[in-house]
Design a protein around this motif. Structure first.
Motif, mmCIF file in Angstrom:
data_model
loop_
_atom_site.group_PDB
_atom_site.id
_atom_site.type_symbol
_atom_site.label_atom_id
_atom_site.label_comp_id
_atom_site.label_asym_id
_atom_site.label_seq_id
_atom_site.Cartn_x
_atom_site.Cartn_y
_atom_site.Cartn_z
ATOM 1 N N LEU A 1 -0.773 4.990 5.163
ATOM 2 C CA LEU A 1 0.146 4.211 4.338
ATOM 3 C C LEU A 1 -0.598 3.044 3.680
ATOM 4 C CD1 LEU A 1 3.085 4.044 6.960
ATOM 5 C CD2 LEU A 1 2.627 5.831 5.268
ATOM 6 N N GLY A 2 -1.120 3.303 2.484
ATOM 7 C CA GLY A 2 -1.825 2.256 1.741
ATOM 8 C C GLY A 2 -1.145 2.106 0.393
ATOM 9 N N ASN A 3 -1.933 1.911 -0.668
ATOM 10 C CA ASN A 3 -1.336 1.965 -2.002
ATOM 11 C C ASN A 3 -0.884 3.391 -2.280
ATOM 12 O OD1 ASN A 3 -1.269 -0.585 -3.258
ATOM 13 N ND2 ASN A 3 -3.514 -0.559 -3.241
ATOM 14 N N GLY A 4 -1.779 4.341 -1.946
ATOM 15 C CA GLY A 4 -1.391 5.750 -1.916
ATOM 16 C C GLY A 4 -0.963 6.052 -0.486
ATOM 17 N N CYS A 5 0.062 6.887 -0.330
ATOM 18 C CA CYS A 5 0.534 7.193 1.033
ATOM 19 C C CYS A 5 0.591 8.704 1.216
ATOM 20 C CB CYS A 5 1.938 6.653 1.251
ATOM 21 S SG CYS A 5 2.068 4.870 1.072
ATOM 22 N N SER B 1 7.240 -5.870 -6.841
ATOM 23 C CA SER B 1 5.792 -5.727 -6.695
ATOM 24 C C SER B 1 5.488 -4.350 -6.136
ATOM 25 C CB SER B 1 5.309 -6.819 -5.726
ATOM 26 O OG SER B 1 4.014 -6.553 -5.276
ATOM 27 N N ARG B 2 4.211 -3.961 -6.281
ATOM 28 C CA ARG B 2 3.769 -2.730 -5.622
ATOM 29 C C ARG B 2 3.233 -3.058 -4.230
ATOM 30 N NH1 ARG B 2 -1.651 -0.996 -8.680
ATOM 31 N NH2 ARG B 2 -2.740 -0.937 -6.730
ATOM 32 N N ASP B 3 3.133 -4.346 -3.948
ATOM 33 C CA ASP B 3 2.522 -4.800 -2.700
ATOM 34 C C ASP B 3 3.597 -4.959 -1.619
ATOM 35 O OD1 ASP B 3 1.393 -6.483 -0.653
ATOM 36 O OD2 ASP B 3 -0.227 -6.922 -2.071
ATOM 37 N N MET B 4 3.467 -4.212 -0.550
ATOM 38 C CA MET B 4 4.475 -4.230 0.502
ATOM 39 C C MET B 4 4.697 -5.623 1.067
ATOM 40 S SD MET B 4 6.710 -2.611 2.099
ATOM 41 C CE MET B 4 6.726 -0.859 2.375
ATOM 42 N N ARG B 5 3.657 -6.461 1.090
ATOM 43 C CA ARG B 5 3.828 -7.824 1.638
ATOM 44 C C ARG B 5 4.862 -8.615 0.839
ATOM 45 N NH1 ARG B 5 -2.540 -8.458 2.026
ATOM 46 N NH2 ARG B 5 -2.204 -7.261 0.130
ATOM 47 N N ASP B 6 4.788 -8.486 -0.497
ATOM 48 C CA ASP B 6 5.745 -9.226 -1.344
ATOM 49 C C ASP B 6 7.163 -8.716 -1.110
ATOM 50 O OD1 ASP B 6 3.511 -10.367 -2.425
ATOM 51 O OD2 ASP B 6 3.440 -9.031 -4.182
ATOM 52 N N ILE B 7 7.276 -7.399 -0.906
ATOM 53 C CA ILE B 7 8.611 -6.827 -0.744
ATOM 54 C C ILE B 7 9.200 -7.249 0.598
ATOM 55 C CG2 ILE B 7 9.914 -4.648 -0.680
ATOM 56 C CD1 ILE B 7 7.652 -3.512 -2.499
ATOM 57 N N ILE B 8 8.363 -7.261 1.638
ATOM 58 C CA ILE B 8 8.846 -7.708 2.953
ATOM 59 C C ILE B 8 9.274 -9.182 2.873
ATOM 60 C CG2 ILE B 8 8.185 -8.145 5.367
ATOM 61 C CD1 ILE B 8 6.375 -5.652 5.186
ATOM 62 N N ASP B 9 8.472 -10.004 2.201
ATOM 63 C CA ASP B 9 8.825 -11.436 2.057
ATOM 64 C C ASP B 9 10.190 -11.584 1.397
ATOM 65 O OD1 ASP B 9 6.525 -12.241 3.205
ATOM 66 O OD2 ASP B 9 5.500 -12.831 1.350
ATOM 67 N N ALA C 1 -4.309 2.734 7.289
ATOM 68 C CA ALA C 1 -4.383 2.150 5.933
ATOM 69 C C ALA C 1 -3.565 0.853 5.862
ATOM 70 C CB ALA C 1 -3.943 3.158 4.876
ATOM 71 N N GLY C 2 -3.659 0.157 4.713
ATOM 72 C CA GLY C 2 -3.136 -1.211 4.562
ATOM 73 C C GLY C 2 -1.796 -1.476 5.247
ATOM 74 N N ILE C 3 -0.777 -0.683 4.913
ATOM 75 C CA ILE C 3 0.551 -0.923 5.493
ATOM 76 C C ILE C 3 0.583 -0.442 6.949
ATOM 77 C CG2 ILE C 3 3.006 -0.385 5.302
ATOM 78 C CD1 ILE C 3 2.519 0.098 2.253
ATOM 79 N N GLY C 4 0.057 0.745 7.186
ATOM 80 C CA GLY C 4 0.083 1.331 8.536
ATOM 81 C C GLY C 4 -0.664 0.493 9.559
ATOM 82 N N GLU C 5 -1.768 -0.107 9.134
ATOM 83 C CA GLU C 5 -2.578 -0.895 10.075
ATOM 84 C C GLU C 5 -2.024 -2.296 10.287
ATOM 85 O OE1 GLU C 5 -6.599 -0.932 8.526
ATOM 86 O OE2 GLU C 5 -6.543 1.248 8.300
ATOM 87 N N ASN C 6 -1.377 -2.837 9.221
ATOM 88 C CA ASN C 6 -1.068 -4.274 9.255
ATOM 89 C C ASN C 6 0.396 -4.650 9.353
ATOM 90 O OD1 ASN C 6 -3.815 -5.246 8.904
ATOM 91 N ND2 ASN C 6 -3.679 -4.242 6.907
ATOM 92 N N SER C 7 1.305 -3.693 9.234
ATOM 93 C CA SER C 7 2.704 -4.109 9.237
ATOM 94 C C SER C 7 3.467 -3.603 10.454
ATOM 95 C CB SER C 7 3.404 -3.657 7.956
ATOM 96 O OG SER C 7 4.728 -4.116 7.991
ATOM 97 N N SER C 8 3.608 -4.467 11.457
ATOM 98 C CA SER C 8 4.381 -4.108 12.650
ATOM 99 C C SER C 8 5.842 -3.899 12.255
ATOM 100 C CB SER C 8 4.251 -5.195 13.718
ATOM 101 O OG SER C 8 4.385 -6.448 13.140
HETATM 102 P P1 ADP Z 1 -5.685 1.584 -0.901
HETATM 103 O O1 ADP Z 1 -4.839 2.815 -0.822
HETATM 104 O O2 ADP Z 1 -5.817 1.024 -2.277
HETATM 105 O O3 ADP Z 1 -6.984 1.679 -0.127
HETATM 106 P P2 ADP Z 1 -4.845 -0.185 1.225
HETATM 107 O O4 ADP Z 1 -5.059 0.781 2.311
HETATM 108 O O5 ADP Z 1 -5.710 -1.387 1.158
HETATM 109 O O6 ADP Z 1 -4.788 0.497 -0.187
HETATM 110 O O7 ADP Z 1 -3.319 -0.683 1.333
HETATM 111 C C1 ADP Z 1 -2.732 -1.536 0.416
HETATM 112 C C2 ADP Z 1 -1.304 -1.801 0.839
HETATM 113 O O8 ADP Z 1 -1.309 -2.387 2.143
HETATM 114 C C3 ADP Z 1 -0.553 -2.781 -0.063
HETATM 115 O O9 ADP Z 1 0.749 -2.303 -0.328
HETATM 116 C C4 ADP Z 1 -0.466 -4.024 0.792
HETATM 117 O O10 ADP Z 1 0.687 -4.739 0.540
HETATM 118 C C5 ADP Z 1 -0.352 -3.417 2.171
HETATM 119 N N1 ADP Z 1 -0.612 -4.410 3.215
HETATM 120 C C6 ADP Z 1 -1.772 -5.019 3.528
HETATM 121 N N2 ADP Z 1 -1.571 -5.929 4.534
HETATM 122 C C7 ADP Z 1 -0.251 -5.865 4.837
HETATM 123 C C8 ADP Z 1 0.603 -6.548 5.776
HETATM 124 N N3 ADP Z 1 0.140 -7.469 6.587
HETATM 125 N N4 ADP Z 1 1.919 -6.218 5.784
HETATM 126 C C9 ADP Z 1 2.416 -5.293 4.948
HETATM 127 N N5 ADP Z 1 1.674 -4.614 4.069
HETATM 128 C C10 ADP Z 1 0.371 -4.905 3.995
#
Ligand code: ADP
Length: 415
Positions: A212-216, A284-292, A333-340
């Motif tokens: 779960l990143g930008n691409g999922c 936004s496309r960024d999950m952090r902004d959407i969660i906020d 990936a970004g969301i999977g690793e960082n969003s509990s």
């Molecule tokens: P890519 O597919 O470009 O390699 P990443 O694996 O870096 O992308 O993932 C990017 C996504 O991870 C973005 O949507 C970003 O918001 C999300 N992300 C990164 N850190 C967090 C976090 N702490 N909480 C939620 N989403 C996060």
């Protein structure tokens, strides 16, 4: 043994130099905006406890000049990490599409180059720049062996009934229209790491890996092999992504042509660039902004997150059904690793499978960890992905085998 990993995209080249003795990263960086105004390089050289960073804008008209620049940085007096380019044993290239022909990483030969080119039509945005990176490296360093590691290769084991679309069979035969799947190197890396962490052979675990990143994308893995995956003919299918829609009814396309007067190009761009989290939330496309925004009470943001997690729950359920149950779910990936927060929402409806998240364990982010309760029937893991390391490992393995064969042959000739 030092392995240089190259990922050449549509206007950039990312690189990482590994020392395979301990798999440490000696240097990494990116050349961006190749062929455009304000092209630049960012280079980081690592030593024991410090990093030396170089950043500069310069004229970088093509891939050959970009790669030449990278090689110069690697041996530079101030920012370099090796004395000579000959200290690079081999180069591993990320290649997106290997079509139906490639089932594993391979030494790049003329035949392999032909296959990469044959897949230009299937991955027009990725395979041509991948090939440009390979050609530039070959020209600059003709003596250094090069290996291609394909995003599609891990999914070559998907059975026919899972990769065929129910459209006239002739279209599969004539145009190779079928499910290919992507992110294969990431799914393969985290699956191996999960087996290692659980101390169970990979061949004995039924697993669902969620990238779960930008691409999922999400993959069903049985006996160590990919048996289904959510991305399809292109990386548009499947889960909701940063700007991609994932699954939709194909008739929407024709409806939009008829009713909204949109052109096929406009619809293509809308589905790939304006949809997904961005399109749904309008934020936004960024999950952090959407969660906020959701936490502040924004209803569309809340709905967007629900759509995102619901789609993942549907796929996990489907894959569990297809594999007659699962033993393990992996988030990466970004969301999977960082969003509990997101992991917790995904797992809340999976009690029927025997998934029990431990919220305290789940609060740890960005680290290799087991986040399920001790008595959870299905283990849930967070595993930071490392596609570059996987590429470096494959490259080292292939090159070692080849050197062994060459040595063996020359020994035979001598005796
Ligand atoms: P890519 O597919 O470009 O390699 P990443 O694996 O870096 O992308 O993932 C990017 C996504 O991870 C973005 O949507 C970003 O918001 C999300 N992300 C990164 N850190 C967090 C976090 N702490 N909480 C939620 N989403 C996060």
């Amino acid at each position: 043994m030092n392995i240089l990993v190259i990922n050449s995209g549509s206007s950039s080249v990312k690189y990482k130099l590994f020392n395979m003795k301990d798999e440490s990263v000696l240097a990494e960086g990116m050349v961006d905006r190749i062929g455009m105004k304000n092209a630049f390089i960012t280079h980081k050289a690592f030593s024991k406890d410090s990093e030396n960073v170089f950043k500069s804008e310069m004229d970088i008209p093509n891939y050959e000049i970009a790669l030449n620049l990278i090689m110069n940085m690697l041996v530079d007096n101030t920012y370099g990490v090796i004395n000579s380019i000959n200290e690079i044993t081999a180069i591993g290239h990320r290649v997106v599409h290997g079509g139906e022909y490639i089932s594993s990483s391979v030494l790049i030969t003329e035949e392999v180059e032909r296959i990469i080119k044959e897949c230009f039509d299937l991955a027009p945005l990725h395979n041509p720049p991948n090939m440009m990176g390979i050609s530039a490296c070959k020209k600059l360093l003709p003596e250094i062996p090069q290996v291609a590691v394909f995003d599609t290769a891990f999914h070559i084991t998907i059975p026919r009934y899972a990769y065929l679309y129910a459209i006239p069979y002739g279209l599969y035969e004539q145009y190779s229209i079928r499910r290919y799947g992507f992110h294969g190197t990431s799914h393969r890396y985290v699956a191996n790491k999960a087996a290692e962490l659980l101390k169970i052979p990979l061949t004995e675990i039924k697993m669902v890996t969620c990238h779960l990143g930008n691409g999922c994308s999400i993959t069903a893995i049985k006996e160590g092999k990919s048996v289904d995956t959510s991305m399809g003919f292109t990386p548009l299918e499947g889960l909701i992504m940063g700007t991609r829609s994932g699954d939709i009814d194909p008739m929407i396309v024709f409806y939009l042509i008829d009713r909204a007067g949109m052109t096929p190009q406009e619809i293509n761009s809308m589905l790939n660039r304006d949809s997904g989290l961005l399109g749904l939330s309008g934020i936004s496309r960024d999950m952090r902004d959407i969660i906020d925004s959701a936490i502040k009470g924004n209803e569309r943001a809340k709905t967007t997150i629900k759509c995102f997690t619901y789609r993942i729950q549907k796929y996990i359920g489907a894959y569990a059904a297809c594999m007659d149950g699962i033993d393990c779910i992996v988030f990466t990936a970004g969301i999977g690793e960082n969003s509990s927060y997101i992991r917790s929402m995904i797992c809340e409806n999976l009690n029927y499978l025997g998934v029990k998240i431990d919220e305290e364990l789940n609060s740890v982010n960005g680290k290799l960890s087991i986040i399920s309760h001790e008595d959870s029937k299905v283990k849930v893991l967070v595993i930071p992905t490392n596609e570059e390391l996987m590429i470096a490992r494959d490259t080292a393995e292939i090159v070692s085998e080849n050197l062994y064969i060459q040595d063996h042959e020359s020994n035979l000739q001598r005796s």
